[in-house]
Structures are given as C-alpha cells and as structure tokens.
Scaffold this motif. Structure first.
Motif, PDB file in Angstrom:
ATOM      1  N   THR A  61       0.826  -1.214   0.000  1.00  0.00           N
ATOM      2  CA  THR A  61       0.000   0.000   0.000  1.00  0.00           C
ATOM      3  C   THR A  61       0.857   1.260   0.000  1.00  0.00           C
ATOM      4  OG1 THR A  61      -0.195  -0.047   2.421  1.00  0.00           O
ATOM      5  CG2 THR A  61      -1.967  -1.110   1.133  1.00  0.00           C
ATOM      6  N   HIS A  62       2.038   1.196   0.627  1.00  0.00           N
ATOM      7  CA  HIS A  62       2.901   2.380   0.636  1.00  0.00           C
ATOM      8  C   HIS A  62       4.263   2.071   1.251  1.00  0.00           C
ATOM      9  CE1 HIS A  62       1.149   2.346   4.643  1.00  0.00           C
ATOM     10  NE2 HIS A  62       2.078   3.178   5.060  1.00  0.00           N
ATOM     11  N   PHE A  63       5.185   2.991   0.998  1.00  0.00           N
ATOM     12  CA  PHE A  63       6.523   2.873   1.543  1.00  0.00           C
ATOM     13  C   PHE A  63       6.557   3.410   2.969  1.00  0.00           C
ATOM     14  CE2 PHE A  63      10.480   5.151   2.521  1.00  0.00           C
ATOM     15  CZ  PHE A  63      11.345   4.084   2.550  1.00  0.00           C
ATOM     16  N   LEU A  65       8.237   1.658   6.872  1.00  0.00           N
ATOM     17  CA  LEU A  65       8.933   0.483   7.398  1.00  0.00           C
ATOM     18  C   LEU A  65       7.986  -0.621   7.843  1.00  0.00           C
ATOM     19  CD1 LEU A  65      11.801  -0.595   8.160  1.00  0.00           C
ATOM     20  CD2 LEU A  65      11.300   0.192  10.484  1.00  0.00           C
ATOM     21  N   ASP A  66       6.843  -0.226   8.439  1.00  0.00           N
ATOM     22  CA  ASP A  66       5.932  -1.245   8.973  1.00  0.00           C
ATOM     23  C   ASP A  66       5.096  -1.937   7.893  1.00  0.00           C
ATOM     24  OD1 ASP A  66       4.753   1.236   8.651  1.00  0.00           O
ATOM     25  OD2 ASP A  66       3.366   1.001  10.322  1.00  0.00           O
ATOM     26  N   HIS A  67       5.279  -1.530   6.632  1.00  0.00           N
ATOM     27  CA  HIS A  67       4.526  -2.159   5.534  1.00  0.00           C
ATOM     28  C   HIS A  67       5.448  -2.838   4.517  1.00  0.00           C
ATOM     29  CE1 HIS A  67       0.695  -0.281   6.813  1.00  0.00           C
ATOM     30  NE2 HIS A  67       1.547   0.567   7.361  1.00  0.00           N
ATOM     31  N   VAL A  68       6.712  -2.423   4.494  1.00  0.00           N
ATOM     32  CA  VAL A  68       7.652  -3.020   3.534  1.00  0.00           C
ATOM     33  C   VAL A  68       8.772  -3.804   4.210  1.00  0.00           C
ATOM     34  CG1 VAL A  68       7.239  -1.156   1.878  1.00  0.00           C
ATOM     35  CG2 VAL A  68       9.223  -1.021   3.388  1.00  0.00           C
ATOM     36  N   GLY A 158      -4.737   0.467   3.343  1.00  0.00           N
ATOM     37  CA  GLY A 158      -3.446   0.910   3.869  1.00  0.00           C
ATOM     38  C   GLY A 158      -3.626   1.904   4.996  1.00  0.00           C
ATOM     39  N   ASP A 159      -2.815   2.965   4.998  1.00  0.00           N
ATOM     40  CA  ASP A 159      -2.889   3.963   6.066  1.00  0.00           C
ATOM     41  C   ASP A 159      -3.669   5.204   5.642  1.00  0.00           C
ATOM     42  OD1 ASP A 159      -1.438   2.146   7.440  1.00  0.00           O
ATOM     43  OD2 ASP A 159       0.264   3.435   7.868  1.00  0.00           O
ATOM     44  N   LEU A 160      -4.518   5.034   4.629  1.00  0.00           N
ATOM     45  CA  LEU A 160      -5.433   6.121   4.266  1.00  0.00           C
ATOM     46  C   LEU A 160      -6.409   6.381   5.411  1.00  0.00           C
ATOM     47  CD1 LEU A 160      -6.544   8.005   1.971  1.00  0.00           C
ATOM     48  CD2 LEU A 160      -8.096   6.118   1.387  1.00  0.00           C
ATOM     49  N   GLY A 202      -4.385  -0.484   7.364  1.00  0.00           N
ATOM     50  CA  GLY A 202      -3.040  -0.880   7.748  1.00  0.00           C
ATOM     51  C   GLY A 202      -2.883  -1.159   9.230  1.00  0.00           C
ATOM     52  N   HIS A 203      -3.753  -0.542  10.016  1.00  0.00           N
ATOM     53  CA  HIS A 203      -3.669  -0.706  11.462  1.00  0.00           C
ATOM     54  C   HIS A 203      -5.075  -0.798  12.037  1.00  0.00           C
ATOM     55  CE1 HIS A 203       0.587   0.449  11.182  1.00  0.00           C
ATOM     56  NE2 HIS A 203       0.148   1.274  10.254  1.00  0.00           N
ATOM     57  N   GLY A 204      -5.235  -1.543  13.096  1.00  0.00           N
ATOM     58  CA  GLY A 204      -6.532  -1.639  13.766  1.00  0.00           C
ATOM     59  C   GLY A 204      -7.379  -2.768  13.227  1.00  0.00           C
TER      60      GLY A 204
HETATM   61 ZN   LIG Z   1       1.445   2.072   8.766  1.00  0.00          ZN
END
Ligand SMILES: [Zn+2]
Length: 229
Positions: A61-63, A65-68, A158-160, A202-204
């Motif tokens: 979803t995006h660059f 650290l916690d996603h790549v 993602g983190d949108l 991405g979270h929750g």
């Molecule tokens: Zn994140």
C-alpha cells in the motif's frame, strides 16, 4: 495469529500492523509488516495451509517500514507491486529527504530497511492486478495506493484510514505527509469504490461489513461536502 475474514482473505495478525493473505488468481500478500515480522508471517501462512514460497505477488500500500520491512522474507515472490511514487524508495534507489517530520521518521528507519530481492513494479492509478484495481490515494505518502477487489468483496486501504472494527477515522496528522491530500484521497476512493463489505486498513481491527459505506461516511464527515464535492 491468522484469522479468516472471507473465503479467500486472511488477516495475518501482527502486533502493530496488518498483513493479509489473499487467494486471488495467484497467492497474494498485502503488505509485509516490520522487518522482524517476516518469519512470523511465513509461519502464519503455513498454518493457514499454504506454502509461503508459493506467494507470487505482493501488493504494497505504501513505503513505510511497517509495511515493507518484511518483504525480504519473500524472495520467491515474482513481483512486488507498489504505487509509482513510492516504488523507487521500496527499491532502495531513493532515500527520503529531510523535508518534514514524516520524512525524518522514514530516514531514521532507513537503517533497518533493505530492498526486497523480488522485482518491484510501479503501479499506476486504475491499473488492475489479478482481481484487484489500484486507486492512487496520496497523502500519507506520495505513492500510497489502495487495492480493491469487487469479485472478492474486499478493499485494502493501507494507512489512508484507521479502523477500529466499527468506524473509520483519519490517521493522526503527524503521520501523514500531506493531510489535505489525504482527505481528498478519502473522497476519491469513497467515490470510486463499488459496494464492498470488508475493509482492511493498515492498522486496527478490520471492518467485516459495510466497508465502502463507512468510507463514504468518513468522506462526508471530513470533507464537509454539503453537496457532492
Ligand atoms: Zn502504517
């Protein structure tokens, strides 16, 4: 450690970030967690009943650290797909500058990040990958991309947005590079999504029903669009 959300979608629960496994036309991972999550993700995939080396595709979803971070745990993947504006960072060709506090955070985490062995393919808005359609949703990062599948009734945001299992909210301002752009992206995704039940952020805690409706609700709230703005 892994929880089935639909017939084809599993949530691989990590302490701070969501990773998902999808049985699409090929076995697909959505995001890869933190660097030290890699082995645990592989183990969770095995427990679900799949060989982690069979994961052919990773949608990122995006660059961040916690996603790549965990990408290197999947050297057998054929392609890592990531939004065009973030792809060079994932590849390690570019390192974030010191322009704002978000980038400072990314720079600090650079130390822990190594590029994946699998080839990184830049994704453009509207591109289809398997049953998924990419929607460029910049704001949190310039290349942030959401992926939805009408056929599988799921959207990975993602983190949108952040999700608590019932409602959606915007991520805290200090985590986003451009909050106005992020709000516009919420509006954009909300207007383009078909009716979809499952929304994984991405979270929750994911939403298992009413996903696209909840996003439309958030778009109305945050954009203050009285009309169809
Ligand atoms: Zn994140």
């Amino acid at each position: 450690m892994a929880r089935q959300l639909t017939d084809e979608v599993w949530l691989v629960e990590r302490p701070r970030v969501n990773v998902s496994l999808v049985e699409d036309d090929v076995l697909t991972l959505i995001d890869a967690g933190l660097p030290w999550d890699g082995p645990a993700i592989r183990e969770a995939v095995r427990k679900i009943g799949f060989d982690p080396d069979r994961i052919e595709r990773v949608l990122v979803t995006h660059f961040d650290l916690d996603h790549v971070g965990g990408l290197r745990a999947f050297p057998e993947a054929e392609t890592v797909h990531v939004g065009r504006a973030d792809a060079a960072y994932v590849r390690g060709d570019l390192t974030p500058g010191f322009g704002d506090r978000k980038r400072v955070f990314q720079r600090l985490t650079e130390f822990f990040r190594k590029p994946p062995q699998a080839p990184v393919s830049p994704v453009d808005d509207g591109e289809t990958i398997g049953s998924f359609t990419a929607v460029h949703t910049p704001g949190h990062t310039p290349g942030h991309t959401a992926f939805y599948s009408d056929a599988l009734d799921v959207v990975f945001a993602g983190d949108l947005v952040f999700s608590d299992g019932e409602t959606l909210s915007l991520p805290p301002w200090y985590l986003s590079q451009d909050t106005d752009q992020l709000r516009a992206s919420v509006d954009e995704l909300a207007s383009r999504l078909p009716p979809i039940e499952v929304l994984v952020s991405g979270h929750g805690e994911p939403l298992v029903s009413g996903g696209s409706q909840a996003l439309q609700h958030l778009a109305q709230e945050t954009c203050g669009s009285g009309g169809n703005g």
